[in-house]
Design an enzyme around this catalytic site. Structure first.
Site, PDB file in Angstrom:
ATOM      1  CB  CYS A 156      -0.933  -0.093   1.226  1.00  0.00           C
ATOM      2  SG  CYS A 156      -2.006   1.347   1.252  1.00  0.00           S
ATOM      3  CB  CYS A 201      -4.722  13.698   2.001  1.00  0.00           C
ATOM      4  SG  CYS A 201      -6.075  13.632   0.633  1.00  0.00           S
TER       5      CYS A 201
HETATM    6  N1  SAH Z   1      -6.899   9.148  -1.385  1.00  0.00           N
HETATM    7  C1  SAH Z   1      -7.210   7.933  -1.968  1.00  0.00           C
HETATM    8  C2  SAH Z   1      -6.459   6.607  -1.503  1.00  0.00           C
HETATM    9  C3  SAH Z   1      -6.183   6.802  -0.244  1.00  0.00           C
HETATM   10  S1  SAH Z   1      -7.425   6.230   1.197  1.00  0.00           S
HETATM   11  C4  SAH Z   1      -8.809   7.528  -1.645  1.00  0.00           C
HETATM   12  O1  SAH Z   1      -9.625   8.144  -0.666  1.00  0.00           O
HETATM   13  O2  SAH Z   1      -9.271   6.458  -2.301  1.00  0.00           O
HETATM   14  C5  SAH Z   1      -7.502   4.391   0.853  1.00  0.00           C
HETATM   15  C6  SAH Z   1      -9.104   3.963   1.312  1.00  0.00           C
HETATM   16  O3  SAH Z   1      -9.091   3.577   2.641  1.00  0.00           O
HETATM   17  C7  SAH Z   1     -10.230   4.852   0.570  1.00  0.00           C
HETATM   18  O4  SAH Z   1     -11.099   4.216   0.089  1.00  0.00           O
HETATM   19  C8  SAH Z   1     -10.385   5.537   2.208  1.00  0.00           C
HETATM   20  O5  SAH Z   1     -11.727   5.945   2.034  1.00  0.00           O
HETATM   21  C9  SAH Z   1     -10.418   4.469   3.304  1.00  0.00           C
HETATM   22  N2  SAH Z   1     -10.501   4.954   4.452  1.00  0.00           N
HETATM   23  C10 SAH Z   1      -9.972   6.119   4.875  1.00  0.00           C
HETATM   24  N3  SAH Z   1     -10.105   6.125   6.165  1.00  0.00           N
HETATM   25  C11 SAH Z   1     -10.649   4.988   6.695  1.00  0.00           C
HETATM   26  C12 SAH Z   1     -10.947   4.515   7.790  1.00  0.00           C
HETATM   27  N4  SAH Z   1     -10.703   5.115   9.001  1.00  0.00           N
HETATM   28  N5  SAH Z   1     -11.417   3.254   8.079  1.00  0.00           N
HETATM   29  C13 SAH Z   1     -11.470   2.396   6.890  1.00  0.00           C
HETATM   30  N6  SAH Z   1     -11.212   3.102   5.671  1.00  0.00           N
HETATM   31  C14 SAH Z   1     -10.936   4.071   5.540  1.00  0.00           C
HETATM   32 FE1  SF4 Z   2      -8.349   9.397   0.733  1.00  0.00          FE
HETATM   33 FE2  SF4 Z   2      -9.834  11.278   1.649  1.00  0.00          FE
HETATM   34 FE3  SF4 Z   2      -8.175  10.194   3.277  1.00  0.00          FE
HETATM   35 FE4  SF4 Z   2      -7.504  12.043   1.409  1.00  0.00          FE
HETATM   36  S1  SF4 Z   2      -8.598  12.355   3.174  1.00  0.00           S
HETATM   37  S2  SF4 Z   2      -6.446   9.853   1.716  1.00  0.00           S
HETATM   38  S3  SF4 Z   2      -8.883  11.642  -0.359  1.00  0.00           S
HETATM   39  S4  SF4 Z   2      -9.722   9.055   2.117  1.00  0.00           S
END
Ligand code: SAH
Ligand code: SF4
Length: 374
Positions: free
Chosen positions: A113, A120
């Site tokens: 990953c 972000c």
């Molecule tokens: N920024 C991109 C990629 C990184 S996040 C995106 O948002 O797609 C990777 C995944 O983990 C995303 O689907 C995000 O929404 C999810 N995610 C973020 N915080 C989380 C949490 N606390 N528990 C479970 N999944 C989470």
């Molecule tokens: Fe992905 Fe949103 Fe987390 Fe950014 S803030 S890493 S877009 S889930």
């Protein structure tokens, strides 16, 4: 105060340069362009970091390379191993920013990953990374470096034919990859190159919170698998959970998905859906989800919410998740529930938040104390 010796010592890191750029550098040394291919092989197929040991290159060439260049990965600031085998590396970049990379072993594969930004700029309410103030784009070399560092750790230079620990990549670490598309695409081209790291586009998944204008280009140029962080089926709620939705609402996002170029080759899109108790987890939500994605070859990944310090969200109960999954599955879409991995080391989805800030805060504290003592 004396600074710790920077790892870069002024020499340019070759990691992350495209083949063309590498050839250009070599030409500037007065060498023939075709030597770039040998150098590429040393760096990306053999994982060599020491020019002296690149014995397929002539001695004088090695020496002039070593004078001006280096081949280095990000520094490992901390390495943690979860009791389920998940590993997390906290990495220090040349400017002392920090990022995280996570490896998740499974029986038939191993997924890395990878982060695309420090922090972000988006602020999804349930995501720990979104609370990190400090943000910058990662350079191509810093993205490729994460992959190479994992290969180093597993001793997979050259990569064995079977039983590899690193087979898949997901751009699901810190950051929004489509907000750093140029560097991410440059990095992924290096990673996919057949004469090097050679991880195929089918084994790479890019996850986006929905940067609609970049989706088509990503599919056309890279052809990687796409994951969409959907998380809500109505704009009112998605506006809150994934604020980028205000700019690119659900309808536009799904329209872009339907047109994603690699879909033509019988590939499918993954929709990620984080299960938040009493927020987005009702049977009506599940039915609406199915309606929204109808006609798109898709899989729905249900992600149990991973809590982090300070969040007010809770994870749906296993029964609620199961009920949701059944509705999606009955509509013909695979709906695996993602097992949280590496929770004990805060390596699970959405838990990544580099210690940069904490570290900085404590460094500031120490500096203030020193200043006070002086
Ligand atoms: N920024 C991109 C990629 C990184 S996040 C995106 O948002 O797609 C990777 C995944 O983990 C995303 O689907 C995000 O929404 C999810 N995610 C973020 N915080 C989380 C949490 N606390 N528990 C479970 N999944 C989470
Ligand atoms: Fe992905 Fe949103 Fe987390 Fe950014 S803030 S890493 S877009 S889930």
């Amino acid at each position: 105060m004396a600074q710790a010796l920077s790892p870069d010592d002024g020499r340019k890191n070759l990691i992350g340069l495209s083949r063309d750029e590498l050839a250009g550098e070599i030409e500037s040394l007065g060498e023939k362009r075709f030597r770039a291919r040998q150098l590429w092989h040393e760096i990306y197929a053999r994982g060599e970091t020491d020019f002296e040991r690149m014995t397929t290159l002539s001695k004088p060439f090695r020496a002039s390379l070593a004078e001006r260049y280096r081949v280095s990965r990000p520094d490992i600031s901390q390495h943690q191993l979860s009791n389920d085998g998940t590993q997390k590396w906290l990495l220090g970049l040349d400017d002392r920013n920090q990022i995280e990379t996570v490896h998740i072993p499974e029986t038939d594969r191993g997924t890395l990953c990878v982060s695309s930004q420090v922090g972000c700029t988006l602020t999804c309410k349930f995501c720990h990374t979104g609370t990190q103030r400090l943000v910058r784009d990662l350079e191509p070399g810093e993205i490729v470096g994460q992959v190479m560092l994992a290969r180093d750790a597993f001793g997979e230079w050259p990569a064995p034919l079977g039983g590899r620990k690193l087979t898949n990549i997901v751009m699901m670490g810190m950051g929004e990859p489509l907000y750093n598309y140029d560097n991410v695409s440059k990095a992924l081209r290096v990673v996919m190159d057949n004469e090097g790291i050679a991880i195929s586009k089918r084994k790479i998944t890019l996850s986006t919170s929905g940067v609609v204008p970049m989706i088509e280009q990503c599919g056309r140029e890279l052809g990687v698998m796409l994951a969409i962080s959907l998380h809500a089926v109505r704009d009112e709620l998605r506006d809150v959970l994934v604020p980028l939705n205000k700019k690119y609402p659900i309808k536009e996002l799904l329209a872009a998905c339907r047109k994603y170029p690699p879909l033509k080759n019988a590939r499918r899109i993954t929709f990620e859906y984080v299960m938040l108790k009493d927020v987005n987890d009702s049977p009506a939500d599940a039915r609406e989800l199915v309606r929204l994605i109808s006609g798109i070859p898709a899989k729905v990944n249900l992600i149990p919410f991973n809590p982090w310090p300070g969040t007010s969200y809770e994870c749906s109960s296993p029964e609620t998740i199961e009920r949701f999954a059944q509705i999606v599955m009955n509509a013909g879409y695979p709906s695996p529930v993602r097992t949280p991995r590496g929770q004990d080391i805060l390596a699970a989805c959405g838990q990544l938040k580099s210690a940069s800030e904490k570290l900085r805060a404590s460094q500031r504290g120490a500096a203030a104390q020193q200043a006070g003592a002086a």
